[in-house]
Design a protein around this motif. Structure first.
Motif, mmCIF file in Angstrom:
data_model
loop_
_atom_site.group_PDB
_atom_site.id
_atom_site.type_symbol
_atom_site.label_atom_id
_atom_site.label_comp_id
_atom_site.label_asym_id
_atom_site.label_seq_id
_atom_site.Cartn_x
_atom_site.Cartn_y
_atom_site.Cartn_z
ATOM 1 N N ALA A 216 0.823 -1.208 0.000
ATOM 2 C CA ALA A 216 0.000 0.000 0.000
ATOM 3 C C ALA A 216 0.859 1.260 0.000
ATOM 4 O O ALA A 216 0.469 2.286 -0.577
ATOM 5 N N ALA A 217 2.033 1.187 0.636
ATOM 6 C CA ALA A 217 2.917 2.352 0.721
ATOM 7 C C ALA A 217 3.607 2.647 -0.602
ATOM 8 O O ALA A 217 3.983 3.806 -0.863
ATOM 9 N N MET A 218 3.787 1.625 -1.438
ATOM 10 C CA MET A 218 4.447 1.819 -2.733
ATOM 11 C C MET A 218 3.725 0.984 -3.789
ATOM 12 O O MET A 218 4.277 0.008 -4.303
ATOM 13 N N PRO A 219 2.512 1.370 -4.133
ATOM 14 C CA PRO A 219 1.691 0.564 -5.052
ATOM 15 C C PRO A 219 2.297 0.415 -6.434
ATOM 16 O O PRO A 219 1.982 -0.545 -7.148
ATOM 17 N N ASP A 220 3.139 1.358 -6.825
ATOM 18 C CA ASP A 220 3.784 1.288 -8.144
ATOM 19 C C ASP A 220 5.213 0.765 -8.056
ATOM 20 O O ASP A 220 5.973 0.864 -9.021
#
Length: 345
Positions: A216-220
């Motif tokens: 969730a903190a780095m979805p990409d």
């Protein structure tokens, strides 16, 4: 000045993680400075994790091995209280390696490869920062983010042990460069501290939903990973890195005390597969390579209010063994962990 002083000596080699009982407090005479020597009063001791390599029962790394009964040696900030050396005056405050003891004598002209003690500019920041943001940890963070990680504006950088001395500075450097900083730390309080320092997001590796938090903190995904830990944390991060991501290996505290053949299972095949499939660029570095340029940049960013320093301080030289041991057994400290031995002046 007291006729005797306290010092911390190595009483037993560590079997597993270091314990306070592996060290002993001794009272010995205060040394006297000879020709071209300086007598130092210790102000702060840095309980650096890398000292672990010198106290393990089994020698696993090339760091100098401590002898039993020898005073612990590591980075300290001290005040010059007597000098017969032309480059140092009484009242100067210096950073060097004079050990876990209340007083020490150094011969600046006979210093090791690190060079003579570094005189500090007290107008920049508190002298304790010479062991943190304006010292080795700051240089290491700069090296990992600016030189090895080559972070560019708009990139996402994930940092393990982000609440530690190196990680807490590294994340702020990412923000200075225009990147997005994602920190990994243990516990909700540490994650909150990272957000307060300006990190964009934080994930708690102790939480049962750590992997979900990280996604969730780095979805990409992320372009850069500054790794201070290894172990399960890194195995969770690796699948989320983008193709061609850069991984700066700063430390591997999860494997301190482990030799070439650690406890199973063998996950090296999967690690190799990830490297190949994602085209990862992985580089280990020894830290503190940024030199004076790194310290000057960090000092300027601090003056501009773009970087804040975090310190956790415990009092008294007697606290050093427990403080050092806590680095490997879990603690609630944020930023550089220091032992304050004496007040300046």
């Amino acid at each position: 000045m007291a006729a005797t002083m306290k010092q911390v000596v190595l009483a037993a080699y560590a079997q597993g993680n270091p314990k306070p009982g592996d060290f002993r407090i001794e009272e010995v005479p205060v040394p006297e400075a000879g020709e071209c020597e300086i007598l130092l009063k210790t102000l702060y001791i840095a309980v650096d994790p890398l000292l672990r390599f010198s106290v393990d029962e089994t020698v696993l790394t090339g760091a100098g091995r401590m002898e039993l009964g020898q005073p612990m040696v590591g980075p300290v900030v001290s005040e010059v209280i007597a000098s017969s050396h032309p480059d140092y005056a009484v009242g100067d405050v210096v950073e060097g390696r004079s050990g876990w003891q209340e007083y020490a004598v150094l011969a600046p002209d006979l210093s090791d490869y690190r060079g003579p003690p570094r005189k500090l500019d007290r107008s920049l920041a508190p002298v304790s920062t010479a062991l943190g943001v304006l010292g080795g940890p700051g240089q290491t963070a700069y090296e990992g983010i600016v030189k090895v990680g080559r972070v560019k504006a708009g990139e996402t950088v994930v940092i393990s042990a982000a609440a530690g001395a190196v990680g807490s500075i590294a994340g702020q450097i990412v923000k200075v460069l225009g990147g997005r900083a994602v920190g990994i730390a243990g516990g909700a309080a540490k994650c909150a501290a990272l957000l307060d320092l300006g990190f964009d997001a934080a994930a708690d590796y102790k939480a049962p939903d750590f992997a979900d938090q990280l996604r969730a903190a780095m979805p990409d995904g992320a372009e850069v990973y500054l790794d201070n830990v290894g172990g399960e944390v890194t195995m969770t991060v690796l699948p989320l890195l983008k193709r061609g991501a850069r991984m700066a290996m700063c430390g591997f505290i999860a494997y301190y005390g482990v030799g070439m053949e650690g406890p199973g299972p063998d996950r090296l095949p999967g690690f190799y597969r990830l490297i190949m499939n994602k085209g990862l660029e992985i580089r280990g570095f020894a830290g503190m390579l940024a030199g004076q340029q790194g310290l000057e940049d960090i000092a300027r960013w601090m003056k501009e209010g773009r970087i804040r320093f975090a310190e956790s301080v415990v009092e008294g030289i007697e606290a050093a063994p427990a403080a050092f041991s806590s680095v490997f057994s879990g603690h609630d400290h944020v930023g550089k962990l220091l032992v304050r031995v004496a007040a300046q002046g």
